[in-house]
Scaffold this motif. Sequence first.
Motif, PDB file in Angstrom:
ATOM      1  N   LYS A   1       0.828  -1.206   0.000  1.00  0.00           N
ATOM      2  CA  LYS A   1       0.000   0.000   0.000  1.00  0.00           C
ATOM      3  C   LYS A   1       0.864   1.259   0.000  1.00  0.00           C
ATOM      4  O   LYS A   1       0.578   2.229  -0.710  1.00  0.00           O
ATOM      5  CB  LYS A   1      -0.933   0.013   1.214  1.00  0.00           C
ATOM      6  CG  LYS A   1      -2.155  -0.875   1.072  1.00  0.00           C
ATOM      7  CD  LYS A   1      -3.218  -0.503   2.090  1.00  0.00           C
ATOM      8  CE  LYS A   1      -4.521  -1.231   1.830  1.00  0.00           C
ATOM      9  NZ  LYS A   1      -5.648  -0.681   2.601  1.00  0.00           N
ATOM     10  N   MET A   2       1.930   1.230   0.772  1.00  0.00           N
ATOM     11  CA  MET A   2       2.811   2.396   0.844  1.00  0.00           C
ATOM     12  C   MET A   2       3.552   2.612  -0.470  1.00  0.00           C
ATOM     13  O   MET A   2       3.750   3.756  -0.907  1.00  0.00           O
ATOM     14  CB  MET A   2       3.776   2.235   2.017  1.00  0.00           C
ATOM     15  CG  MET A   2       3.077   2.275   3.375  1.00  0.00           C
ATOM     16  SD  MET A   2       4.142   1.820   4.767  1.00  0.00           S
ATOM     17  CE  MET A   2       5.182   3.280   4.877  1.00  0.00           C
ATOM     18  N   GLU A   3       3.955   1.536  -1.125  1.00  0.00           N
ATOM     19  CA  GLU A   3       4.631   1.655  -2.419  1.00  0.00           C
ATOM     20  C   GLU A   3       3.689   2.229  -3.471  1.00  0.00           C
ATOM     21  O   GLU A   3       4.080   3.091  -4.275  1.00  0.00           O
ATOM     22  CB  GLU A   3       5.163   0.290  -2.862  1.00  0.00           C
ATOM     23  CG  GLU A   3       6.333  -0.219  -2.022  1.00  0.00           C
ATOM     24  CD  GLU A   3       6.728  -1.644  -2.357  1.00  0.00           C
ATOM     25  OE1 GLU A   3       7.821  -2.068  -1.928  1.00  0.00           O
ATOM     26  OE2 GLU A   3       5.940  -2.345  -3.036  1.00  0.00           O
ATOM     27  N   ILE A   4       2.455   1.740  -3.480  1.00  0.00           N
ATOM     28  CA  ILE A   4       1.459   2.245  -4.438  1.00  0.00           C
ATOM     29  C   ILE A   4       1.153   3.710  -4.142  1.00  0.00           C
ATOM     30  O   ILE A   4       1.056   4.535  -5.063  1.00  0.00           O
ATOM     31  CB  ILE A   4       0.181   1.388  -4.389  1.00  0.00           C
ATOM     32  CG1 ILE A   4       0.474  -0.029  -4.902  1.00  0.00           C
ATOM     33  CG2 ILE A   4      -0.933   2.030  -5.215  1.00  0.00           C
ATOM     34  CD1 ILE A   4      -0.643  -1.029  -4.628  1.00  0.00           C
ATOM     35  N   ALA A   5       1.025   4.047  -2.857  1.00  0.00           N
ATOM     36  CA  ALA A   5       0.761   5.432  -2.472  1.00  0.00           C
ATOM     37  C   ALA A   5       1.882   6.356  -2.948  1.00  0.00           C
ATOM     38  O   ALA A   5       1.630   7.465  -3.434  1.00  0.00           O
ATOM     39  CB  ALA A   5       0.587   5.536  -0.962  1.00  0.00           C
ATOM     40  N   SER A   6       3.123   5.916  -2.826  1.00  0.00           N
ATOM     41  CA  SER A   6       4.261   6.723  -3.278  1.00  0.00           C
ATOM     42  C   SER A   6       4.192   6.985  -4.771  1.00  0.00           C
ATOM     43  O   SER A   6       4.438   8.112  -5.238  1.00  0.00           O
ATOM     44  CB  SER A   6       5.583   6.024  -2.936  1.00  0.00           C
ATOM     45  OG  SER A   6       5.815   6.014  -1.551  1.00  0.00           O
ATOM     46  N   LEU A   7       3.845   5.961  -5.543  1.00  0.00           N
ATOM     47  CA  LEU A   7       3.744   6.129  -6.996  1.00  0.00           C
ATOM     48  C   LEU A   7       2.582   7.044  -7.372  1.00  0.00           C
ATOM     49  O   LEU A   7       2.689   7.843  -8.304  1.00  0.00           O
ATOM     50  CB  LEU A   7       3.584   4.756  -7.662  1.00  0.00           C
ATOM     51  CG  LEU A   7       4.848   3.879  -7.678  1.00  0.00           C
ATOM     52  CD1 LEU A   7       4.510   2.458  -8.115  1.00  0.00           C
ATOM     53  CD2 LEU A   7       5.906   4.479  -8.593  1.00  0.00           C
ATOM     54  N   LEU A   8       1.473   6.928  -6.659  1.00  0.00           N
ATOM     55  CA  LEU A   8       0.334   7.827  -6.903  1.00  0.00           C
ATOM     56  C   LEU A   8       0.730   9.267  -6.614  1.00  0.00           C
ATOM     57  O   LEU A   8       0.390  10.190  -7.362  1.00  0.00           O
ATOM     58  CB  LEU A   8      -0.858   7.427  -6.026  1.00  0.00           C
ATOM     59  CG  LEU A   8      -1.586   6.137  -6.404  1.00  0.00           C
ATOM     60  CD1 LEU A   8      -2.535   5.712  -5.288  1.00  0.00           C
ATOM     61  CD2 LEU A   8      -2.363   6.304  -7.717  1.00  0.00           C
ATOM     62  N   ASP A   9       1.469   9.451  -5.532  1.00  0.00           N
ATOM     63  CA  ASP A   9       1.932  10.780  -5.151  1.00  0.00           C
ATOM     64  C   ASP A   9       2.866  11.348  -6.222  1.00  0.00           C
ATOM     65  O   ASP A   9       2.757  12.517  -6.605  1.00  0.00           O
ATOM     66  CB  ASP A   9       2.648  10.688  -3.804  1.00  0.00           C
ATOM     67  CG  ASP A   9       3.085  12.037  -3.270  1.00  0.00           C
ATOM     68  OD1 ASP A   9       2.216  12.902  -3.055  1.00  0.00           O
ATOM     69  OD2 ASP A   9       4.299  12.229  -3.074  1.00  0.00           O
ATOM     70  N   GLU A  10       3.780  10.519  -6.736  1.00  0.00           N
ATOM     71  CA  GLU A  10       4.713  10.964  -7.776  1.00  0.00           C
ATOM     72  C   GLU A  10       3.976  11.315  -9.068  1.00  0.00           C
ATOM     73  O   GLU A  10       4.420  12.185  -9.826  1.00  0.00           O
ATOM     74  CB  GLU A  10       5.745   9.872  -8.045  1.00  0.00           C
ATOM     75  CG  GLU A  10       6.716   9.644  -6.894  1.00  0.00           C
ATOM     76  CD  GLU A  10       7.557   8.392  -7.076  1.00  0.00           C
ATOM     77  OE1 GLU A  10       7.482   7.783  -8.175  1.00  0.00           O
ATOM     78  OE2 GLU A  10       8.277   8.016  -6.143  1.00  0.00           O
ATOM     79  N   THR A  11       2.873  10.650  -9.313  1.00  0.00           N
ATOM     80  CA  THR A  11       2.068  10.931 -10.510  1.00  0.00           C
ATOM     81  C   THR A  11       1.362  12.269 -10.399  1.00  0.00           C
ATOM     82  O   THR A  11       1.004  12.880 -11.407  1.00  0.00           O
ATOM     83  CB  THR A  11       1.045   9.798 -10.733  1.00  0.00           C
ATOM     84  OG1 THR A  11       1.741   8.548 -10.811  1.00  0.00           O
ATOM     85  CG2 THR A  11       0.251   9.996 -12.015  1.00  0.00           C
ATOM     86  N   GLY A  12       1.152  12.730  -9.164  1.00  0.00           N
ATOM     87  CA  GLY A  12       0.490  14.015  -8.953  1.00  0.00           C
ATOM     88  C   GLY A  12      -0.938  13.908  -8.487  1.00  0.00           C
ATOM     89  O   GLY A  12      -1.668  14.915  -8.462  1.00  0.00           O
ATOM     90  N   VAL A  13      -1.374  12.704  -8.105  1.00  0.00           N
ATOM     91  CA  VAL A  13      -2.733  12.508  -7.599  1.00  0.00           C
ATOM     92  C   VAL A  13      -2.916  13.336  -6.328  1.00  0.00           C
ATOM     93  O   VAL A  13      -2.106  13.255  -5.399  1.00  0.00           O
ATOM     94  CB  VAL A  13      -2.990  11.009  -7.319  1.00  0.00           C
ATOM     95  CG1 VAL A  13      -4.274  10.804  -6.526  1.00  0.00           C
ATOM     96  CG2 VAL A  13      -3.050  10.247  -8.641  1.00  0.00           C
ATOM     97  N   GLU A  14      -3.987  14.116  -6.287  1.00  0.00           N
ATOM     98  CA  GLU A  14      -4.172  15.051  -5.169  1.00  0.00           C
ATOM     99  C   GLU A  14      -4.655  14.380  -3.890  1.00  0.00           C
ATOM    100  O   GLU A  14      -4.306  14.815  -2.783  1.00  0.00           O
ATOM    101  CB  GLU A  14      -5.175  16.148  -5.557  1.00  0.00           C
ATOM    102  CG  GLU A  14      -4.674  17.129  -6.585  1.00  0.00           C
ATOM    103  CD  GLU A  14      -4.907  16.694  -8.019  1.00  0.00           C
ATOM    104  OE1 GLU A  14      -4.623  17.490  -8.938  1.00  0.00           O
ATOM    105  OE2 GLU A  14      -5.391  15.553  -8.232  1.00  0.00           O
ATOM    106  N   VAL A  15      -5.501  13.360  -4.019  1.00  0.00           N
ATOM    107  CA  VAL A  15      -6.074  12.698  -2.839  1.00  0.00           C
ATOM    108  C   VAL A  15      -5.929  11.190  -2.997  1.00  0.00           C
ATOM    109  O   VAL A  15      -6.237  10.637  -4.057  1.00  0.00           O
ATOM    110  CB  VAL A  15      -7.561  13.063  -2.648  1.00  0.00           C
ATOM    111  CG1 VAL A  15      -8.119  12.394  -1.381  1.00  0.00           C
ATOM    112  CG2 VAL A  15      -7.757  14.578  -2.572  1.00  0.00           C
ATOM    113  N   ILE A  16      -5.451  10.532  -1.949  1.00  0.00           N
ATOM    114  CA  ILE A  16      -5.332   9.071  -1.935  1.00  0.00           C
ATOM    115  C   ILE A  16      -6.229   8.527  -0.839  1.00  0.00           C
ATOM    116  O   ILE A  16      -6.052   8.879   0.332  1.00  0.00           O
ATOM    117  CB  ILE A  16      -3.881   8.621  -1.677  1.00  0.00           C
ATOM    118  CG1 ILE A  16      -2.961   9.112  -2.792  1.00  0.00           C
ATOM    119  CG2 ILE A  16      -3.803   7.096  -1.552  1.00  0.00           C
ATOM    120  CD1 ILE A  16      -1.479   8.886  -2.504  1.00  0.00           C
ATOM    121  N   GLU A  17      -7.195   7.712  -1.219  1.00  0.00           N
ATOM    122  CA  GLU A  17      -8.059   7.067  -0.218  1.00  0.00           C
ATOM    123  C   GLU A  17      -7.351   5.797   0.237  1.00  0.00           C
ATOM    124  O   GLU A  17      -7.284   4.810  -0.480  1.00  0.00           O
ATOM    125  CB  GLU A  17      -9.430   6.752  -0.801  1.00  0.00           C
ATOM    126  CG  GLU A  17     -10.448   6.367   0.267  1.00  0.00           C
ATOM    127  CD  GLU A  17     -11.876   6.426  -0.230  1.00  0.00           C
ATOM    128  OE1 GLU A  17     -12.541   5.372  -0.274  1.00  0.00           O
ATOM    129  OE2 GLU A  17     -12.342   7.545  -0.584  1.00  0.00           O
TER     130      GLU A  17
END
Length: 376
Positions: A29-45
């Motif tokens: 989950k943390m790895e996926i969250a990091s990649l979402l963050d790098e992509t520029g996703v504003e909100v991660i549920e």
Amino acid sequence: MKPWNVEICDVTLRDGEQTPGVSFTCTEKMEIASLLDETGVEVIEAGFPVVSDNEFRCVQQICRMGLDSRICCLARAVPGDIDAAIECEVDLVSIFIATSDLHMRIKYRCSPDEMLERALGMVDYAHDHGIAVRFAAEDASRTDHTFLQRMYAAGAEHGAEYSGFADTLGFMTPVEMIHFMEHTGSRIPNKLAVHCHNDLGCATANTITAAEYGAFQLHTTVNGIGERTGNARLEEVLALLRLKGGVDRYDLTRLPALSKKVEECSGIVMMDTKPVVGKNAFSHESGIHIAAMIEDPEAYEYLRPETVGRERQYILGKHTGRKAIEHVIASKGCSLTPGQMHWLLCQVKKVSEGKCRITDEVLMDLLREAHKQEQV
């Protein structure tokens, strides 16, 4: 064109994990969250904290990663769920209630007004503890629009930053989404969040339609995983926002790695023909197509592969023409006489019709044989 005013809330770690048979570890989950963050996703549920102690810890750990993305969690309109969200230190809590007549009847032992009053109390409770609130309607697409308007207006009055509209059964079409946006969505006093499921294959189309008509927060999952047939696909939504909505702040080159990571962690393999991230998304075999693309790739590519971190591939097979095979051979630093080229083209078609894919190894074997043919 003025860019659409939108943000992404990716729900892969929550709704995506509700895919039958899928469970992510905290590390995943943390790895996926990091990649979402790098992509520029504003909100991660990040999850649904009251599901289990482990789920609670995962959400809490993601909240403490120091990401630029805001971290959200899901909560029912009950005190224990809100307390869990507060303890996790999320930035945003999505408080949901079922609002359709059917769901109201089978889930709650009270009137809609009583349920709404209880839920608003939880909105107040979260808001008073410094957490932003998304007040969301489950099965909203089958809910009376008058009740929805009253619910959303009340939520905004109680400090909700967002009103959530969920097409929980995925039965809407883009035309129905336009009707909702024109008659109800446009009257919402705060930011509208849309959460579309894919049961009839319209999740991405409905999400983009809602965005074009004014929806602000768009819910997605990587690779479109999620309950039953999944949710709107992040990779498709971001590509469409770039091409149709003029939104260019997301790093689309991160999408292949993000898709691959979720594929590995979920065990759900993407079909080769999936848009944007599928193996064949930028592969071309037709001789007519390739001949035109050698002159100008725009002839058969609207989305350029480099935009999303991919590379164009010319695939040899049954439909290959002379220009295509000449181009591929030249790219490998090889040359053949016209007779040898004719022999090779015939062999490529013959091998391909035998259901054998023309891999680089197969092609090199054929090239060696072609050089043995008589010079013409």
